[in-house]
Design a protein around this motif. Sequence first.
Motif, short mmCIF file in Angstrom:
data_model
loop_
_atom_site.label_atom_id
_atom_site.label_comp_id
_atom_site.label_asym_id
_atom_site.label_seq_id
_atom_site.Cartn_x
_atom_site.Cartn_y
_atom_site.Cartn_z
N VAL A 142 7.30 6.57 8.95
CA VAL A 142 7.02 7.23 7.67
C VAL A 142 6.19 6.31 6.79
N GLU A 143 5.14 6.87 6.21
CA GLU A 143 4.38 6.19 5.16
C GLU A 143 4.36 7.09 3.94
N ALA A 144 4.35 6.48 2.76
CA ALA A 144 4.26 7.24 1.51
C ALA A 144 3.17 6.61 0.65
N HIS A 145 2.25 7.45 0.16
CA HIS A 145 1.09 6.96 -0.59
C HIS A 145 0.85 7.81 -1.82
N LEU A 146 0.75 7.17 -2.97
CA LEU A 146 0.25 7.86 -4.15
C LEU A 146 -1.26 8.04 -4.08
N ASP A 147 -1.93 7.17 -3.34
CA ASP A 147 -3.38 7.23 -3.19
C ASP A 147 -3.74 8.13 -2.02
N ARG A 148 -4.51 9.17 -2.28
CA ARG A 148 -4.82 10.16 -1.23
C ARG A 148 -5.68 9.57 -0.14
N ARG A 149 -6.65 8.75 -0.48
CA ARG A 149 -7.54 8.20 0.53
C ARG A 149 -6.78 7.33 1.52
N ALA A 150 -5.84 6.56 1.03
CA ALA A 150 -5.03 5.75 1.94
C ALA A 150 -4.21 6.62 2.87
N ALA A 151 -3.76 7.76 2.36
CA ALA A 151 -2.94 8.65 3.18
C ALA A 151 -3.75 9.29 4.29
N VAL A 152 -4.95 9.79 3.99
CA VAL A 152 -5.69 10.58 4.98
C VAL A 152 -6.54 9.73 5.91
N ASP A 153 -6.68 8.44 5.63
CA ASP A 153 -7.50 7.58 6.47
C ASP A 153 -6.98 7.60 7.91
N GLY A 154 -7.82 8.06 8.84
CA GLY A 154 -7.46 8.10 10.25
C GLY A 154 -6.54 9.25 10.64
N ALA A 155 -6.40 10.25 9.79
CA ALA A 155 -5.49 11.35 10.06
C ALA A 155 -5.95 12.17 11.27
N ASP A 156 -4.97 12.69 12.00
CA ASP A 156 -5.24 13.70 13.03
C ASP A 156 -5.05 15.11 12.47
N TYR A 157 -4.04 15.25 11.62
CA TYR A 157 -3.75 16.55 11.01
C TYR A 157 -3.42 16.31 9.54
N VAL A 158 -3.91 17.21 8.69
CA VAL A 158 -3.60 17.14 7.27
C VAL A 158 -3.06 18.51 6.86
N ILE A 159 -1.83 18.55 6.38
CA ILE A 159 -1.20 19.79 5.94
C ILE A 159 -1.24 19.81 4.43
N ASN A 160 -1.94 20.78 3.87
CA ASN A 160 -2.12 20.86 2.43
C ASN A 160 -1.15 21.87 1.83
N GLU A 161 -0.39 21.41 0.82
CA GLU A 161 0.60 22.28 0.17
C GLU A 161 0.64 22.00 -1.33
N ILE A 162 -0.51 21.67 -1.93
CA ILE A 162 -0.51 21.28 -3.34
C ILE A 162 -0.38 22.49 -4.26
N ALA A 163 0.15 22.22 -5.45
CA ALA A 163 0.21 23.21 -6.53
C ALA A 163 -0.29 22.52 -7.78
N VAL A 164 -1.58 22.60 -8.03
CA VAL A 164 -2.19 21.85 -9.13
C VAL A 164 -1.68 22.40 -10.47
N GLY A 165 -1.13 21.53 -11.26
CA GLY A 165 -0.58 21.94 -12.55
C GLY A 165 0.88 22.30 -12.51
N GLY A 166 1.41 22.54 -11.30
CA GLY A 166 2.84 22.80 -11.13
C GLY A 166 3.34 23.99 -11.91
N HIS A 167 4.63 23.94 -12.23
CA HIS A 167 5.30 25.07 -12.88
C HIS A 167 4.70 25.37 -14.25
N ALA A 168 4.29 24.33 -14.97
CA ALA A 168 3.73 24.55 -16.31
C ALA A 168 2.47 25.41 -16.25
N ALA A 169 1.60 25.14 -15.28
CA ALA A 169 0.38 25.94 -15.14
C ALA A 169 0.71 27.36 -14.71
N THR A 170 1.71 27.51 -13.86
CA THR A 170 2.13 28.85 -13.44
C THR A 170 2.59 29.66 -14.64
#
Length: 429
Positions: free
Chosen positions: A63-91
């Motif tokens: 397991v790795e955990a990264h606040l920085d997106r570039r560090a997370a996706v560097d060398g990825a084989d698969y990227v699963i996107n599940e973001i909710a920009v703005g979260g509940h407040a924007a909804t």
Amino acid sequence: MARIVFVGAGSVEFTKNVLSDILTFPELGESTLVLHDIDAERLATAEAMATWMIAKLGRGAKVEAHLDRRAAVDGADYVINEIAVGGHAATRVDFEIPRRYGLRQTIADTLGIGGIFRALRTIPVMVALGHDLAELAPGALLLNYTNPMAMIPRAVYQGTSFQRVVGLCHSVRDTQARLASLVGLPPEEVSFVTAGANHQAFVLRFEHRGESLYPALDEAIARDPELRRTVRVEMYRRLGYFPTESSEHGSEYLPWFLHHDDQVAHFRIPVEIYLRWSEENLDTYEETRRRLAAGQGVEIEPAMELASEVIHSIETGTRRVVHGNVRNGGLISNLPDDACVEVPCLVDRAGVSPTRVGELPPQLAALNQTFLNVGELTVRAALEGRREHVYHAAMLDPNAAATLTLQQIHDLVDEMIAAHGDLLPEGVR
């Protein structure tokens, strides 16, 4: 083993479902699981959950955990996107401002004013992710779950050089299972062809041993007055093909339901139901965080999530058919090439291979086109920074057009832009 990245891993319930699948596939149990979220607390919760699940199952996954997106996706084989920009407040904004104008919505994440603004918030982040992947993981496969599905993959493949993006949604699979149940057959014995735009696809072929099951469906509907009080059955009656989207969600892509009190009552349309679901999700997250802090862990139960099945098929060569959202490019010949369409896809070691469907029945293509027009204008507004296209998209939205005057639509868009502020593309602001 595979490097599998979760972007928006703080959506812990969804992350738990996919991790449950991946970690119970023996062939994927040694994968590197990379978690990324911009919310440090939620990221820590997701990391604690993944670590607990690995230990509970006795897997060798890292397991790795990264606040920085570039560090997370560097060398990825698969990227699963599940973001909710703005979260509940924007909804909440997506519902509360349109409500003041008399505009009803149910889910507000796919079309309509809510869908338009969810896309406008999400597209800048997805374009940045696409650029990162083109540089750091050009061979990765981006599996998108974030709505609006007909807009988000399109923004990536039109707005970046990264083209390996497939949108995944449960609606087709769930609809096919529901139809099989209604006619009393196991899903594996039923032959389906389903295609169109995401959340507005239609079951083109519904057969058992070469015989159409639509007559059996008609009999089931005739026997059940409750079925006849659903939007999707009403649309099936009018168009001749069964739609994949649920009644509450499908009602807000159309001009004939939410503006009329009698239609809302007759078809039992749950206005603003997503706000309640969103609040329940907050409660679920807090309960998950509490359980992990107490050392109680989470339930591990394979969910047959599409992303995990796609990854398993590519890694092992197990052949599956899933419905993916991809660039059309002639797959559906009477919809635009640049549109993002939902079609059956064969998945195996070669990757995700979409199926050419050919022509949709003309009434279905015409309805899809009205749906896709809003998406195209929204994507253009985001990618080109053109505020006027936000007005145009809202003007052409079926529910908004049936409810509001042109001036009301213009004023509503202005108020929504002001409310969402810096979450939107600079040119739109």
